[in-house]
Design a protein around this motif. Sequence first.
Motif, PDB file in Angstrom:
ATOM      1  N   LEU A 180      36.102 -19.749  38.752  1.00  0.00           N
ATOM      2  CA  LEU A 180      35.979 -21.185  38.980  1.00  0.00           C
ATOM      3  C   LEU A 180      36.563 -22.003  37.829  1.00  0.00           C
ATOM      4  O   LEU A 180      36.801 -23.199  37.967  1.00  0.00           O
ATOM      5  CB  LEU A 180      34.506 -21.567  39.153  1.00  0.00           C
ATOM      6  N   THR A 181      36.793 -21.363  36.680  1.00  0.00           N
ATOM      7  CA  THR A 181      37.190 -22.090  35.475  1.00  0.00           C
ATOM      8  C   THR A 181      38.687 -22.091  35.216  1.00  0.00           C
ATOM      9  O   THR A 181      39.141 -22.726  34.262  1.00  0.00           O
ATOM     10  CB  THR A 181      36.471 -21.517  34.237  1.00  0.00           C
ATOM     11  N   TYR A 182      39.453 -21.372  36.019  1.00  0.00           N
ATOM     12  CA  TYR A 182      40.900 -21.356  35.802  1.00  0.00           C
ATOM     13  C   TYR A 182      41.651 -21.461  37.125  1.00  0.00           C
ATOM     14  O   TYR A 182      41.161 -21.055  38.178  1.00  0.00           O
ATOM     15  CB  TYR A 182      41.335 -20.100  35.036  1.00  0.00           C
ATOM     16  N   ASP A 183      42.842 -22.028  37.051  1.00  0.00           N
ATOM     17  CA  ASP A 183      43.701 -22.227  38.220  1.00  0.00           C
ATOM     18  C   ASP A 183      44.960 -21.370  38.121  1.00  0.00           C
ATOM     19  O   ASP A 183      45.219 -20.728  37.101  1.00  0.00           O
ATOM     20  CB  ASP A 183      44.092 -23.701  38.351  1.00  0.00           C
ATOM     21  N   SER A 184      45.762 -21.435  39.179  1.00  0.00           N
ATOM     22  CA  SER A 184      47.032 -20.711  39.248  1.00  0.00           C
ATOM     23  C   SER A 184      48.135 -21.693  39.653  1.00  0.00           C
ATOM     24  O   SER A 184      47.877 -22.869  39.925  1.00  0.00           O
ATOM     25  CB  SER A 184      46.933 -19.560  40.255  1.00  0.00           C
ATOM     26  N   LEU A 185      49.359 -21.223  39.686  1.00  0.00           N
ATOM     27  CA  LEU A 185      50.477 -22.089  40.052  1.00  0.00           C
ATOM     28  C   LEU A 185      50.316 -22.641  41.463  1.00  0.00           C
ATOM     29  O   LEU A 185      50.580 -23.814  41.725  1.00  0.00           O
ATOM     30  CB  LEU A 185      51.797 -21.321  39.940  1.00  0.00           C
ATOM     31  N   MET A 186      49.878 -21.787  42.370  1.00  0.00           N
ATOM     32  CA  MET A 186      49.648 -22.195  43.748  1.00  0.00           C
ATOM     33  C   MET A 186      48.330 -21.601  44.215  1.00  0.00           C
ATOM     34  O   MET A 186      47.763 -20.720  43.553  1.00  0.00           O
ATOM     35  CB  MET A 186      50.813 -21.741  44.644  1.00  0.00           C
ATOM     36  N   VAL A 187      47.818 -22.072  45.342  1.00  0.00           N
ATOM     37  CA  VAL A 187      46.519 -21.622  45.821  1.00  0.00           C
ATOM     38  C   VAL A 187      46.613 -21.251  47.297  1.00  0.00           C
ATOM     39  O   VAL A 187      47.344 -21.878  48.067  1.00  0.00           O
ATOM     40  CB  VAL A 187      45.451 -22.719  45.602  1.00  0.00           C
ATOM     41  N   LYS A 188      45.869 -20.222  47.682  1.00  0.00           N
ATOM     42  CA  LYS A 188      45.859 -19.772  49.075  1.00  0.00           C
ATOM     43  C   LYS A 188      45.013 -20.707  49.931  1.00  0.00           C
ATOM     44  O   LYS A 188      44.000 -21.238  49.471  1.00  0.00           O
ATOM     45  CB  LYS A 188      45.294 -18.353  49.179  1.00  0.00           C
ATOM     46  N   SER A 189      45.407 -20.881  51.167  1.00  0.00           N
ATOM     47  CA  SER A 189      44.548 -21.577  52.123  1.00  0.00           C
ATOM     48  C   SER A 189      43.659 -20.526  52.775  1.00  0.00           C
ATOM     49  O   SER A 189      44.050 -19.369  52.904  1.00  0.00           O
ATOM     50  CB  SER A 189      45.379 -22.305  53.179  1.00  0.00           C
ATOM     51  N   ALA A 190      42.480 -20.937  53.184  1.00  0.00           N
ATOM     52  CA  ALA A 190      41.504 -19.981  53.710  1.00  0.00           C
ATOM     53  C   ALA A 190      41.579 -19.813  55.217  1.00  0.00           C
ATOM     54  O   ALA A 190      40.850 -18.982  55.785  1.00  0.00           O
ATOM     55  CB  ALA A 190      40.095 -20.413  53.315  1.00  0.00           C
ATOM     56  N   ASP A 191      42.435 -20.580  55.887  1.00  0.00           N
ATOM     57  CA  ASP A 191      42.452 -20.524  57.345  1.00  0.00           C
ATOM     58  C   ASP A 191      43.821 -20.139  57.908  1.00  0.00           C
ATOM     59  O   ASP A 191      44.149 -20.473  59.041  1.00  0.00           O
ATOM     60  CB  ASP A 191      41.994 -21.858  57.940  1.00  0.00           C
ATOM     61  N   GLU A 192      44.619 -19.430  57.114  1.00  0.00           N
ATOM     62  CA  GLU A 192      45.881 -18.876  57.590  1.00  0.00           C
ATOM     63  C   GLU A 192      46.271 -17.719  56.676  1.00  0.00           C
ATOM     64  O   GLU A 192      45.878 -17.678  55.509  1.00  0.00           O
ATOM     65  CB  GLU A 192      46.983 -19.938  57.613  1.00  0.00           C
ATOM     66  N   PRO A 193      47.012 -16.741  57.174  1.00  0.00           N
ATOM     67  CA  PRO A 193      47.330 -15.564  56.379  1.00  0.00           C
ATOM     68  C   PRO A 193      48.499 -15.766  55.419  1.00  0.00           C
ATOM     69  O   PRO A 193      49.518 -16.357  55.783  1.00  0.00           O
ATOM     70  CB  PRO A 193      47.682 -14.524  57.446  1.00  0.00           C
ATOM     71  N   SER A 194      48.325 -15.306  54.182  1.00  0.00           N
ATOM     72  CA  SER A 194      49.406 -15.270  53.185  1.00  0.00           C
ATOM     73  C   SER A 194      50.191 -16.566  53.095  1.00  0.00           C
ATOM     74  O   SER A 194      51.424 -16.574  53.093  1.00  0.00           O
ATOM     75  CB  SER A 194      50.349 -14.099  53.492  1.00  0.00           C
ATOM     76  N   SER A 195      49.482 -17.686  52.986  1.00  0.00           N
ATOM     77  CA  SER A 195      50.106 -18.988  52.830  1.00  0.00           C
ATOM     78  C   SER A 195      49.562 -19.646  51.569  1.00  0.00           C
ATOM     79  O   SER A 195      48.355 -19.635  51.324  1.00  0.00           O
ATOM     80  CB  SER A 195      49.823 -19.885  54.039  1.00  0.00           C
ATOM     81  N   ILE A 196      50.463 -20.210  50.747  1.00  0.00           N
ATOM     82  CA  ILE A 196      50.059 -20.785  49.475  1.00  0.00           C
ATOM     83  C   ILE A 196      50.644 -22.191  49.320  1.00  0.00           C
ATOM     84  O   ILE A 196      51.727 -22.490  49.833  1.00  0.00           O
ATOM     85  CB  ILE A 196      50.499 -19.902  48.288  1.00  0.00           C
ATOM     86  N   TYR A 197      49.895 -23.028  48.619  1.00  0.00           N
ATOM     87  CA  TYR A 197      50.268 -24.428  48.437  1.00  0.00           C
ATOM     88  C   TYR A 197      50.179 -24.794  46.956  1.00  0.00           C
ATOM     89  O   TYR A 197      49.407 -24.213  46.202  1.00  0.00           O
ATOM     90  CB  TYR A 197      49.359 -25.334  49.265  1.00  0.00           C
ATOM     91  N   GLY A 198      50.957 -25.791  46.545  1.00  0.00           N
ATOM     92  CA  GLY A 198      51.076 -26.148  45.143  1.00  0.00           C
ATOM     93  C   GLY A 198      49.789 -26.605  44.486  1.00  0.00           C
ATOM     94  O   GLY A 198      49.020 -27.372  45.065  1.00  0.00           O
ATOM     95  N   LEU A 199      49.579 -26.140  43.247  1.00  0.00           N
ATOM     96  CA  LEU A 199      48.439 -26.574  42.446  1.00  0.00           C
ATOM     97  C   LEU A 199      48.993 -26.964  41.069  1.00  0.00           C
ATOM     98  O   LEU A 199      49.425 -28.091  40.880  1.00  0.00           O
ATOM     99  CB  LEU A 199      47.392 -25.469  42.351  1.00  0.00           C
ATOM    100  N   ILE A 200      49.053 -26.015  40.127  1.00  0.00           N
ATOM    101  CA  ILE A 200      49.705 -26.306  38.851  1.00  0.00           C
ATOM    102  C   ILE A 200      51.200 -26.522  39.065  1.00  0.00           C
ATOM    103  O   ILE A 200      51.830 -27.320  38.383  1.00  0.00           O
ATOM    104  CB  ILE A 200      49.442 -25.174  37.840  1.00  0.00           C
ATOM    105  N   ALA A 201      51.765 -25.802  40.010  1.00  0.00           N
ATOM    106  CA  ALA A 201      53.177 -25.996  40.368  1.00  0.00           C
ATOM    107  C   ALA A 201      53.276 -27.020  41.495  1.00  0.00           C
ATOM    108  O   ALA A 201      52.513 -26.961  42.449  1.00  0.00           O
ATOM    109  CB  ALA A 201      53.799 -24.681  40.805  1.00  0.00           C
ATOM    110  N   ARG A 202      54.222 -27.940  41.382  1.00  0.00           N
ATOM    111  CA  ARG A 202      54.396 -28.951  42.432  1.00  0.00           C
ATOM    112  C   ARG A 202      55.482 -28.574  43.426  1.00  0.00           C
ATOM    113  O   ARG A 202      55.576 -29.177  44.490  1.00  0.00           O
ATOM    114  CB  ARG A 202      54.674 -30.326  41.835  1.00  0.00           C
ATOM    115  N   ASP A 203      56.334 -27.594  43.088  1.00  0.00           N
ATOM    116  CA  ASP A 203      57.274 -27.082  44.090  1.00  0.00           C
ATOM    117  C   ASP A 203      57.729 -25.674  43.731  1.00  0.00           C
ATOM    118  O   ASP A 203      57.497 -25.184  42.612  1.00  0.00           O
ATOM    119  CB  ASP A 203      58.469 -28.026  44.308  1.00  0.00           C
TER     120      ASP A 203
END
Length: 232
Positions: free
Chosen positions: A55-78
């Motif tokens: 809970l205390t650290y992030d990654s470049l992108m984050v997985k969505s919980a309602d689709e398989p192997s899909s990631i969206y920007g977090l620390i990375a914007r593109d």
Amino acid sequence: YSLFGQLKYPENFTHFAYANPAAKKGGQINFAVIGSYDSLNPFIIQGNAASGLNLTYDSLMVKSADEPSSIYGLIARDIDIAKDNLSVTFTLNEKAKWHDGSNITVDDVIFSLQTLKEKAHPSYKIYFRDVIKAEELSGNRVKFYFANSDNAEIVEIVATMPILAKKYWQDRNFNKIATEPFLGNGAYKVKEAKPGKYIIYERVKDYWAKNLAVNNGRYNLIFVMKIFLKIG
């Protein structure tokens, strides 16, 4: 990015379907965990790390919980994947911050890969075995090079890598059992830790990414307490 080429959420989505942006902030939840802990470093083989440190650290992108192997920007914007699939480039969000208010940099990302491959639990070395290196590019960008194009999940692997603070760890022994919280960048930080008894996480009020689409409506609890039960 989706391993299967099609994303559920459009480019300008506002929140995940399973999150409620109107949810009230506050409250506390307690979890019971079987076992105990003696370390606040979850990345090494030494010691037993406390539950919930993710809970205390992030990654470049984050997985969505309602689709398989899909990631969206977090620390990375593109993200920009090479046509030959032998490299991937991320542009960092200029607003990305550590809990002390300093910027998350490309140096932090490069340091994270090197440290996890060389000093962390052996499983990380195996996990990142196809990642040759990461290098800094202009424009707040970082490029990862791959040994081959055979690993279909390699982009997701580097995109979800924990990002560590170089300035915090470079003067500390990464392989040592940690008794104090490390500098993080996630939605929560450690408020109080009593090894063998409990650990309490508190919501970061000025969390830089709280209004991003991937976090909108999530992390609503002010405190999350995890109670550990020692056996024997």
